[in-house]
Design a protein around this motif. Structure first.
Motif: not given
Lengths: 313, 313
Positions: B169-170, A181-182, A188, B248, A167-172
């Motif tokens: 990385i976002i 979250n998104k 992805e 994050n 649940h790290t955002i890697i595509n904000y």
């Protein structure tokens, strides 16, 4: 030698039940999770399966050290409560697992998040044994993670530290995730999201994947190996998402080794070298290079870890 | 009362030098960093500024507890070496700061990453005082971070844990970052990248920002407040990037409070509520809501923290 422990790995698809002694799984059985209907209704089936397993192997409850439970959610390992979990096990936070375990088996209970359990399994018995600083990333229905920093399993005040790598955002600017979250890693590239993502790709209807019974990473990697353009795109994007997750975990926790585990690891000969290359090219680690390796026990580390916690919580 | 400490906050633009006693900055002076020409050549100027400051305040070197140094890079706080830093201070990893400090001042040295120093300052004297679990995020030339977990400052085996939040990385398909990674927070919203990003935006040449002498967050927030469309877009995108970074960090470290600091915080009345709202909507924190607040000492926490470390390393 420690007494054996009963270990339960609660998965979204299967519930694995094992008798675990140190690094050995003495016996194991698997139940359908039927997770659409919650967890409370599955407990009697778990009890029955446990008793069958014990009888079959001629083991008494009094021979056991206790029960360890590995859970795909946020777990209060002190109170032995599930704090948050995907809605498929929506009733789980209301269940008093200690009371159930005591009543059903007369056993004490240890409970931990599944990725943490798996990392403990790898740390005590597998490839993380030589390290005091390790991160594990599980790729499967969801994407999980766990971290050990300077010899300490990371839990955090509210039990969420280390386990939310998926649940790290890697595509904000990305899509909404189940978690609220998104643009999370899981939205992805994970088993739950990938079919929808592939079907929305340009060229999908004429691709090999359109002829597949099931769109999952098995069929994607297979069709990609045959050169199907949509499958190649889905594979590359997924590998890039997991690599970004791996780099973010390395930047967050400063490990010496990154272990990759989970259901998707049937394709580990493609996945591990790709992620390692990205990590070596892009992670900011002036001290050297983080090793990326497939876990020793991709299918059973969580059982081993849960078993270990019974005598070492 | 502790003896006062000499504290140096090495910034990309300015080098701040302070005499620090507990939470009080007794005296302070600032030098241009001239960081294009390295750090070694600036050391004699730092020495001179220190002696001037001491003479001016009638303080002897023997009155001081030591020197604390806050550095915008990866710092080995045990060996007192800079392991990696932006190329503007490219010669810094070769400098033996302990030897320099001993020779120039006869003082012992403490050294730490700047965001960690700032978090220590906030933890010992500012808004993080009541918390054992806190994250700080600094928004400025770059984006920095630091974390305290269960009463322990997070450093990690190779001194990188907690401080690389700006290199999360976002945007995994994003641009190359100075650090060797791509799609980092810093490449999407920081002082060093923002002018280039704005100039590439559609409509820039006819926007208010094209008339500004300098495109930075000051002019962006000012023009956005006047309704300029390009500035509004740049502001919103930057706030979303910082919010993703904040989420994050919260997912990684499980804090009770997130403190926001750094040069951009002149616009804190816009930034803090925006990030807090995003955090409350999107962070997965089943236990409750993480507080997001402007730091107590956005301009001086690193000096206070560096001073504290002299007697408490």
């Amino acid at each position: 030698m420690n007494k054996p422990a009963l270990a339960i790995d609660l998965g979204g698809t299967n519930i694995k039940i094992g008798l675990v002694q140190s690094h050995v799984i003495v016996a194991q059985v698997s139940l359908d999770a039927h997770s659409g209907s919650g967890l409370q209704g599955r407990l009697p089936f778990i009890e029955k399966a446990v008793f069958n397993l014990l009888v079959e192997h001629n083991i008494l409850l009094s021979d056991l050290a206790g029960m360890g439970m590995s859970v795909p959610g946020i777990v209060d390992s002190t109170q032995k409560r599930i704090l948050s979990i995907d809605r498929k096990f929506g009733d789980a936070p209301g269940i008093d697992f200690s009371a159930w375990c005591d009543k059903a088996f007369g056993l004490k209970l240890a409970m931990e998040n599944d990725a943490r359990s798996a990392l403990i399994g790898e740390w005590k018995f597998g490839k993380a044994q030589a390290y005091d600083n390790a991160v594990l990333m599980t790729l499967g229905t969801g994407v999980g993670s766990a971290a050990i920093i300077q010899g300490q399993l990371l839990r955090g005040k509210h039990f969420t530290a280390g386990i939310l790598g998926g649940h790290t955002i890697i595509n904000y600017n990305g899509k909404d995730c189940n978690c609220g979250n998104k643009g999370c890693v899981e939205t992805e590239a994970s088993t739950w999201c990938i079919a929808g993502k592939v079907k929305a790709m340009e060229g999908y209807t004429t691709s090999k994947l359109a002829e597949e019974e099931k769109i999952d990473f098995e069929s994607i990697f297979r069709c990609a190996a045959m050169g199907d353009a949509v499958a190649v795109k889905a594979r590359t994007e997924s590998l890039d998402v997991w690599s970004a997750c791996a780099i973010n975990l390395i930047h967050a926790y400063d490990p010496e080794i990154l272990l990759l585990s989970g259901g998707i690891m049937a394709s580990s000969e493609t996945i591990v070298p790709y992620i390692e290359k990205q990590v070596h090219q892009h992670a900011w680690t002036p001290w050297g290079k983080v090793k990326a390796e497939a876990a020793s026990f991709p299918a059973s580390a969580a059982l081993l870890g849960a078993g270990y916690l019974v005598s070492n919580a």
